[in-house]
Design an enzyme around this catalytic site. Structure first.
Site, PDB file in Angstrom:
ATOM      1  CD  GLU A 134      -3.156  -0.735   0.009  1.00 54.70           C
ATOM      2  OE1 GLU A 134      -2.574  -0.408  -1.132  1.00 54.70           O
ATOM      3  OE2 GLU A 134      -4.433  -0.611   0.387  1.00 54.70           O
ATOM      4  CB  THR A 186      -5.342   5.912  -3.158  1.00 57.88           C
ATOM      5  OG1 THR A 186      -5.973   4.932  -3.649  1.00 57.88           O
ATOM      6  CG2 THR A 186      -5.315   5.912  -1.489  1.00 57.88           C
TER       7      THR A 186
HETATM    8  N1  HSE Z   1      -8.568   4.768   3.707  1.00 58.55           N
HETATM    9  C1  HSE Z   1      -7.942   4.789   2.395  1.00 58.55           C
HETATM   10  C2  HSE Z   1      -8.482   6.209   1.707  1.00 58.55           C
HETATM   11  C3  HSE Z   1      -8.396   3.531   1.601  1.00 58.55           C
HETATM   12  O1  HSE Z   1      -9.544   6.397   1.789  1.00 58.55           O
HETATM   13  O2  HSE Z   1      -7.552   6.823   1.353  1.00 58.55           O
HETATM   14  C4  HSE Z   1      -7.619   3.712   0.071  1.00 58.55           C
HETATM   15  O3  HSE Z   1      -8.305   2.671  -0.672  1.00 58.55           O
END
Ligand code: HSE
Length: 316
Positions: A134, A186
Site C-alpha cells: 500500500e 488514492t
Molecule cells: N482509507 C484509504 C483512503 C483507502 O480512503 O484513502 C484507500 O483505498
C-alpha cells in the site's frame, strides 16, 4: 528460521474490498465476494522476485515498485533463505477503482508466499508485510483494505502502529458497487483532504463509527443505516465523483440501508438487507450513469468471510 517446503506453486483468488465503510476513514474495511484477482505464485530456488502479468494493465514489473513485489522483497529479507517467488497476476480489479486493487495484489502475494513457506507467518504478520504494498501504491501504509482482504469479513483497524486488528461480526449484507469508468488515484484523493477537523465534526464522526460497529454486532440494520454518514471525508472527495449525491439519494429511495464512496473512489457502494433490494439499487445506479452518459460497471455481491482463498496448490 527452519522452513519445510512442501509446495512449489499456489494459486489464490485475492478479493476486492471496500475501505472506510463511509464513516471509518482508514479504520474500517469489508471484504467482497466479487470481483477478485487471480494470482499464481511459484517458489524459485534463487533469492529473487519476478513479476509477470497477463492483464494488460501495465503495472510496474520492478518488484520494488510493484504492490505484490515489495511485500515479497520484505519477506525474503526477513526469512533469509535461498528462495524467491515468481508471481503471475491476472487482475480483474481495475487499478484506481476504489475497491482495493493494490491491496488485493499485496495480500494475495503474501498469503500465497506464506503458504509456500509452510505458513510460518500469522495473519497479523501478513498484514504487516502486505501494507508495504500500500505504501508503494499510495505513499501511505494503511490497512483498511489489506486487513479485510486477509482476514475476510469486516475488520476494524484500531491501530496500525502497533497493529491491532479487530474482526467485527456482521449480519447478512448485500453490497452493490458501481464503478464509473474514471480513475481516481488514492494518493490524489488523500492529498485534497483537510489536515484538521472541527471538534463538532469529529464528535459526529466517532458517534457514527461507534454506531456502525454496534449495529453490525447487534444485527441492527436501522442503526447500521443511520451510522453510514461521513461528515469529514465525503464532502471533499465526492466532488471527484460525477452524480454522487443523486446516486446516494436514489439508492436510498430504492431501499438501500446507506452507503457512500468506496475507499478513495470513484466506486460507490451501497448496503442492502436482501438481494432484491441490492438489484433495485443496481438499477438506480445504472439509470443515473446512463443518463449522464458515463460508462460504468456494477457488481451485486455479498460480504466475503474468508478473504484471500487458495484455489490450487501444486506440491514439490
Ligand atoms: N482509507 C484509504 C483512503 C483507502 O480512503 O484513502 C484507500 O483505498
Amino acid at each position: 528460521m527452519n522452513i519445510e517446503f512442501h509446495m512449489k506453486e499456489i494459486t489464490v483468488h485475492a478479493p476486492a474490498t471496500v475501505a472506510n465503510l463511509v464513516c471509518g476513514f482508514d479504520v474500517l474495511g469489508m471484504c467482497l465476494n466479487e470481483p477478485y484477482d487471480i494470482m499464481r505464485v511459484r517458489l524459485l530456488d534463487k533469492k529473487e522476485i519476478l513479476i509477470r502479468s497477463t492483464d494488460g494493465y501495465n503495472l510496474p514489473a520492478d518488484p520494488a515498485q510493484n504492490t505484490a513485489g515489495a511485500p515479497l522483497l520484505s519477506i525474503l529479507e526477513e526469512i533469509d533463505q535461498q528462495v524467491g517467488f515468481e508471481v503471475i497476476i491476472s487482475k480483474q480489479i481495475k487499478p484506481g477503482s476504489g475497491i482495493g486493487s493494490s491491496a488485493a495484489s499485496a495480500a494475495g502475494a503474501v498469503v500465497a508466499a506464506n503458504s509456500l513457506l509452510g505458513n510460518i507467518f500469522s495473519k497479523e504478520d501478513m498484514v504487516r508485510f502486505a501494507m508495504i504494498g500500500e505504501k508503494v501504491a499510495s505513499g501511505v501504509k494503511h490497512a483498511d483494505n489489506i486487513s479485510p482482504c486477509i482476514y475476510g469479513g469486516i475488520t476494524l483497524i484500531r491501530s496500525i502502529f502497533p497493529l491491532d486488528i479487530v474482526p467485527i461480526p456482521s449480519p447478512s449484507l448485500y453490497v452493490t458497487v458501481v464503478h464509473p469508468q474514471i480513475e481516481v488515484r488514492t494518493s490524489d484523493a488523500r492529498q485534497i483532504l483537510r489536515k484538521e477537523v472541527l471538534l463538532k465534526d469529529a464528535i459526529r464522526q466517532w458517534g457514527n463509527i461507534g454506531g456502525l460497529v454496534a449495529g453490525l454486532i447487534k444485527n441492527d440494520y436501522d442503526l447500521i443505516g443511520r451510522s453510514l454518514e461521513d461528515v469529514i471525508i465525503e464532502p471533499v472527495r465526492s466532488m471527484l465523483i460525477p452524480g454522487f449525491d443523486k446516486i446516494k439519494q436514489n439508492c436510498k429511495a430504492a431501499g438501500a440501508l446507506g452507503g457512500g464512496i468506496s475507499g478513495s473512489g470513484p466506486s460507490i457502494f451501497m448496503l442492502s438487507k436482501n438481494e432484491a433490494t441490492a438489484n433495485a439499487v443496481k438499477d438506480a445506479m445504472q439509470e443515473i450513469y446512463t443518463d449522464i452518459g458515463l460508462a460504468h460497471h456494477v457488481y451485486v455481491t455479498t460480504v466475503n468471510m474468508e478473504g484471500v482463498k487458495i484455489v490450487n496448490a501444486v506440491s514439490s
